[in-house]
Structure formats: C-alpha cells, structure tokens
Design a protein around this motif. Structure first.
Motif, PDB file in Angstrom:
ATOM      1  N   GLY A 180       0.823  -1.203   0.000  1.00 49.42           N
ATOM      2  CA  GLY A 180       0.000   0.000   0.000  1.00 49.42           C
ATOM      3  C   GLY A 180       0.856   1.251   0.000  1.00 49.42           C
ATOM      4  O   GLY A 180       0.511   2.259  -0.632  1.00 49.42           O
ATOM      5  N   ARG A 181       1.983   1.196   0.691  1.00 47.98           N
ATOM      6  CA  ARG A 181       2.913   2.327   0.692  1.00 47.98           C
ATOM      7  C   ARG A 181       3.630   2.440  -0.653  1.00 47.98           C
ATOM      8  O   ARG A 181       3.904   3.536  -1.137  1.00 47.98           O
ATOM      9  N   LYS A 182       3.924   1.301  -1.240  1.00 43.95           N
ATOM     10  CA  LYS A 182       4.667   1.301  -2.498  1.00 43.95           C
ATOM     11  C   LYS A 182       3.834   1.855  -3.653  1.00 43.95           C
ATOM     12  O   LYS A 182       4.353   2.589  -4.500  1.00 43.95           O
ATOM     13  N   PHE A 183       2.553   1.501  -3.685  1.00 45.43           N
ATOM     14  CA  PHE A 183       1.715   1.872  -4.819  1.00 45.43           C
ATOM     15  C   PHE A 183       0.799   3.063  -4.536  1.00 45.43           C
ATOM     16  O   PHE A 183      -0.011   3.411  -5.389  1.00 45.43           O
ATOM     17  N   ARG A 184       0.917   3.650  -3.358  1.00 51.70           N
ATOM     18  CA  ARG A 184       0.004   4.752  -3.048  1.00 51.70           C
ATOM     19  C   ARG A 184       0.306   5.954  -3.944  1.00 51.70           C
ATOM     20  O   ARG A 184       1.448   6.146  -4.404  1.00 51.70           O
ATOM     21  N   ALA A 185      -0.722   6.763  -4.183  1.00 49.75           N
ATOM     22  CA  ALA A 185      -0.555   7.966  -4.990  1.00 49.75           C
ATOM     23  C   ALA A 185       0.255   9.005  -4.230  1.00 49.75           C
ATOM     24  O   ALA A 185       0.360   8.964  -2.994  1.00 49.75           O
ATOM     25  N   ASN A 186       0.820   9.938  -4.945  1.00 48.25           N
ATOM     26  CA  ASN A 186       1.669  10.956  -4.321  1.00 48.25           C
ATOM     27  C   ASN A 186       0.896  11.859  -3.371  1.00 48.25           C
ATOM     28  O   ASN A 186       1.471  12.428  -2.441  1.00 48.25           O
ATOM     29  N   ASP A 187      -0.412  11.996  -3.604  1.00 44.20           N
ATOM     30  CA  ASP A 187      -1.189  12.894  -2.756  1.00 44.20           C
ATOM     31  C   ASP A 187      -1.674  12.225  -1.477  1.00 44.20           C
ATOM     32  O   ASP A 187      -2.329  12.855  -0.655  1.00 44.20           O
ATOM     33  N   VAL A 188      -1.376  10.937  -1.293  1.00 38.79           N
ATOM     34  CA  VAL A 188      -1.762  10.221  -0.074  1.00 38.79           C
ATOM     35  C   VAL A 188      -0.652  10.402   0.950  1.00 38.79           C
ATOM     36  O   VAL A 188       0.440   9.846   0.811  1.00 38.79           O
ATOM     37  N   GLN A 189      -0.921  11.181   1.989  1.00 39.75           N
ATOM     38  CA  GLN A 189       0.089  11.483   2.995  1.00 39.75           C
ATOM     39  C   GLN A 189      -0.060  10.635   4.254  1.00 39.75           C
ATOM     40  O   GLN A 189       0.871  10.511   5.032  1.00 39.75           O
ATOM     41  N   LEU A 190      -1.243  10.054   4.456  1.00 38.97           N
ATOM     42  CA  LEU A 190      -1.433   9.174   5.607  1.00 38.97           C
ATOM     43  C   LEU A 190      -0.900   7.784   5.296  1.00 38.97           C
ATOM     44  O   LEU A 190      -0.792   7.384   4.131  1.00 38.97           O
ATOM     45  N   ASP A 191      -0.570   7.027   6.335  1.00 38.24           N
ATOM     46  CA  ASP A 191       0.002   5.702   6.159  1.00 38.24           C
ATOM     47  C   ASP A 191      -1.101   4.693   5.847  1.00 38.24           C
ATOM     48  O   ASP A 191      -1.953   4.420   6.698  1.00 38.24           O
TER      49      ASP A 191
END
Length: 237
Positions: A180-191
């Motif tokens: 989830g951290r690897k593929f998350r979008a750049n605008d996702v700042q929460l873990d």
C-alpha cells in the motif's frame, strides 16, 4: 512525500495497544473504528432477530433489546460510513424477510398490524438519527458517501496494483502494509495500513484462489440460511 503518524494513548487501559488518533471516533479494543463498526453491525442485526423471532422470555428480550440499542448507538459513534451502509442493508434484508414470513404464515391482518408499528418505530428512529447527526459537526461530516476525492479510492487502486503482482495466490497476509505504501498515490500522505475495502484486501493478499474460497463460503452460508428461513420462519409466527 511525507507520512504523517499520529498516535496517542487515548485512554487505552492496556499500554501495549497503540491507537491511531481517530479523534472523536469510537474504536474500543478494536483499535480501528471501522473494525468496531464491523462487529457492532453484525451483533446488532443478530440481536434484533432474537428480539423479534426467538422464544426467549419477555424479560430476556427486553434486556437484549437494550443491548441492541447500545450496539447501534456505538455504531453511530464509530463514524464508519461503511458500517452505516452495512447496518442499513442488513436491517432492510431483515425487514423484507420478516415481512415475507408474516404475510405468508400470519395473514394480511397480522402483517399490516406489525408493519404499521414497525413503520412508526422506523420513522421515530430515523428522526432521532438525523437529529443526532445534524447536531454534531463531527458526525455530520461522515454523511458524505459520494466523495470522489476521498483517499479510499487511491487505496483501492493500490490494492489492485498489488493484486496484479500475483493474481492467483496474492502476496500474502497483511502485505498491504508494505505494498500500500509502495503503490500509493503521491497525494496520499497518511500511512495506508488497510485498503478500507475488505474484498479488495482479500483479493490483493490471497489472490483469485482466496476470493474463490470466500465465494464458496458465502454461497454455502446463504444456501443454509435460506433453508432454515423457509423451515423455521412460519413456525415462529
């Protein structure tokens, strides 16, 4: 981008349990409000069915009805939109099955009598829920179910990308914590610890095989439930 961590004791009696700071949302020992909502929505509708259809003594049903009310109030305090939708769907199915049984085995007179009482109770309950939500700004903000900019959509897309790594067997239990951290979008700042969609998380971590096994379990459950409903429903009337 950065990842923001917000942890706090939040009055948890066990120091070993770290709770993410969900603010006002209730979570109890489930740590996550969405997980608590998942338990309460199931416990609520099971208790409701026992109150309405069991052969328990009246005092037992009254105590259970109180527990059911507490469960649904707790569900509201979780602020879980998925929990709200699930609880609404389960209560709708319960109402349809109960109404079908009453009409089939009890006759139209009993059906309309119970339906009228239930309709009045539903209106009062709905009015109370609307009042509570509109009088609390924190709960009011949880009523937006059509937020297309919600971070959950990005988390769902990340889960699908994770699933593509191993479509058959998935990447393993709890591996969304990494992917989830690897593929998350750049605008996702929460873990992104969870997908916020149980079905997509199952697919990403256990693949098509896990999803197929889940469907087998679900169909077997529905089949047996329908058989018991047809046999026991008319007898309870």
């Amino acid at each position: 981008g950065t990842i923001q961590f917000r942890y706090g004791n939040n009055f948890m009696p066990l120091k070993a349990l770290q709770r993410f700071d969900y603010g006002y949302r209730a979570s109890g020992f489930y740590i996550c409000p969405d997980h608590l909502a998942g338990f309460l929505e199931v416990a609520g509708v099971l208790g409701l069915s026992l109150v309405c259809w069991s052969r328990w003594p009246v005092w037992g049903k009254l105590l259970l009805a109180y527990a059911v009310a507490v469960a649904y109030i707790g569900l509201l305090l979780t602020g879980s939109r998925g929990g709200f939708l699930s609880a609404g769907a389960s209560m709708a199915v319960f109402a349809v099955l109960s109404g079908t049984t009453l009409l089939r085995a009890g006759g139209k007179r009993l059906f309309w009598r119970i339906t009228a009482i239930s309709a009045v109770a539903a209106v009062v309950l709905a009015a109370g829920i609307v009042f509570v939500f509109h009088s609390n700004e924190h709960l009011a903000e949880r009523t937006n179910f059509l937020d297309y900019k919600n971070v959950r959509i990005s988390l769902w897309k990340a889960a699908l990308e994770q699933w593509k790594l191993d479509p058959a067997f998935g990447t393993g239990s709890a591996t969304y914590l990494y992917y989830g951290r690897k593929f998350r979008a750049n605008d996702v700042q929460l873990d992104p610890v969870y997908v916020h969609n149980d079905y997509l998380q199952l697919l990403a971590e256990y693949g098509a095989v896990g999803a197929a096994l889940f469907l087998v379990f679900l169909l077997a459950h529905l089949r047996e439930g329908w058989r018991k409903f047809q046999r026991l429903g008319p007898r309870r009337v």
